[in-house]
Enzyme design. Structure first.
Site, short mmCIF file in Angstrom:
data_model
loop_
_atom_site.label_atom_id
_atom_site.label_comp_id
_atom_site.label_asym_id
_atom_site.label_seq_id
_atom_site.Cartn_x
_atom_site.Cartn_y
_atom_site.Cartn_z
N HIS A 55 4.05 83.07 69.35
CA HIS A 55 4.90 82.61 70.44
C HIS A 55 6.30 83.19 70.23
CE1 HIS A 55 5.25 79.25 67.36
NE2 HIS A 55 6.46 79.76 67.42
C1 T46 Z 1 8.20 79.22 64.55
C2 T46 Z 1 7.26 79.42 63.42
C3 T46 Z 1 7.88 80.25 62.32
C4 T46 Z 1 6.91 69.39 65.48
O1 T46 Z 1 6.55 68.26 65.83
N1 T46 Z 1 8.20 69.66 65.12
C5 T46 Z 1 8.61 70.87 64.70
O2 T46 Z 1 9.80 71.03 64.38
C6 T46 Z 1 7.67 71.95 64.64
C7 T46 Z 1 8.09 73.34 64.21
C8 T46 Z 1 6.38 71.68 65.01
N2 T46 Z 1 6.01 70.44 65.42
C9 T46 Z 1 4.60 70.18 65.75
C10 T46 Z 1 4.09 70.93 66.96
C11 T46 Z 1 2.63 71.15 66.61
O3 T46 Z 1 1.87 70.03 67.01
O4 T46 Z 1 3.80 70.64 64.64
C12 T46 Z 1 2.61 71.24 65.09
C13 T46 Z 1 2.49 72.66 64.58
O5 T46 Z 1 3.55 73.46 65.17
P1 T46 Z 1 3.32 74.98 65.64
O6 T46 Z 1 1.93 75.16 66.10
O7 T46 Z 1 4.40 75.32 66.60
O8 T46 Z 1 3.54 75.75 64.25
P2 T46 Z 1 3.62 77.31 63.99
O9 T46 Z 1 3.49 77.47 62.53
O10 T46 Z 1 2.67 78.07 64.85
O11 T46 Z 1 5.09 77.75 64.47
C14 T46 Z 1 6.23 77.25 63.80
C15 T46 Z 1 7.35 76.88 64.78
O12 T46 Z 1 6.81 76.03 65.80
C16 T46 Z 1 7.97 78.07 65.44
O13 T46 Z 1 9.19 77.67 66.07
O14 T46 Z 1 9.05 80.06 64.81
O15 T46 Z 1 6.74 78.21 62.87
#
Ligand code: T46
Length: 140
Positions: A55
């Site tokens: 993303h």
């Molecule tokens: C990025 C990369 C490097 C939250 O509730 N709070 C938060 O601050 C974050 C980051 C995530 N979440 C929840 C949302 C999802 O249900 O945690 C779950 C996993 O998040 P996500 O799928 O977005 O994780 P990544 O590892 O794909 O991405 C993250 C960050 O979201 C993104 O901003 O730059 O790490």
């Protein structure tokens, strides 16, 4: 070592304060980072073979550090792609807005810590690559 990878994306050496007991890195918003710190999160226990991220963000600025282990961060500004191996707790990767990122090849012990300039905001995410390219084009 400071590399300009893509707009807003640089590898930044962090100051290590060490003595005979070991090492310590301190990161202060506005001093070691060009933004105030609003949020810290970390990714660990990543399942072997999975990719994360995939993303971009409209506005978010972040600093990512592999504080243990290693992973690969692919960065894409809509025109160029660069891949960076994060494997040093004394080096941070800044990621600016409008950068598509994909994380892969996590070592089993990887802990990826990320410092962000805003609290979590789902509306700041661009989750489809075609939408990202359209947003880059619209921005100019
Ligand atoms: C990025 C990369 C490097 C939250 O509730 N709070 C938060 O601050 C974050 C980051 C995530 N979440 C929840 C949302 C999802 O249900 O945690 C779950 C996993 O998040 P996500 O799928 O977005 O994780 P990544 O590892 O794909 O991405 C993250 C960050 O979201 C993104 O901003 O730059 O790490």
């Amino acid at each position: 070592m400071i590399d300009d990878l893509l707009p807003g994306c640089r590898l930044v050496p962090l100051t290590v304060r060490g003595d005979e007991r070991g090492s310590l890195v301190a990161i202060e918003g506005g001093r070691d980072l060009p933004f105030a710190i609003a949020r810290v999160y970390y990714v660990f226990g990543t399942t072997a073979g999975v990719d994360r991220g995939c993303h971009a963000h409209f506005k978010l600025r972040q600093l990512a550090i592999a504080v243990a282990g290693s992973c690969t961060m692919l960065l894409d500004d809509g025109q160029r792609r660069v891949s960076v191996r994060l494997d040093d707790p004394a080096v941070g990767l800044t990621m600016g807005p409008m950068i598509w990122r994909e994380m892969s090849d996590f070592s089993p012990d990887c802990v990826l810590m990320v410092i962000a300039d805003t609290v979590y905001d789902d509306s700041d995410y661009i989750r489809e690559y075609d939408d990202f390219l359209a947003a880059v084009k619209a921005a100019g």
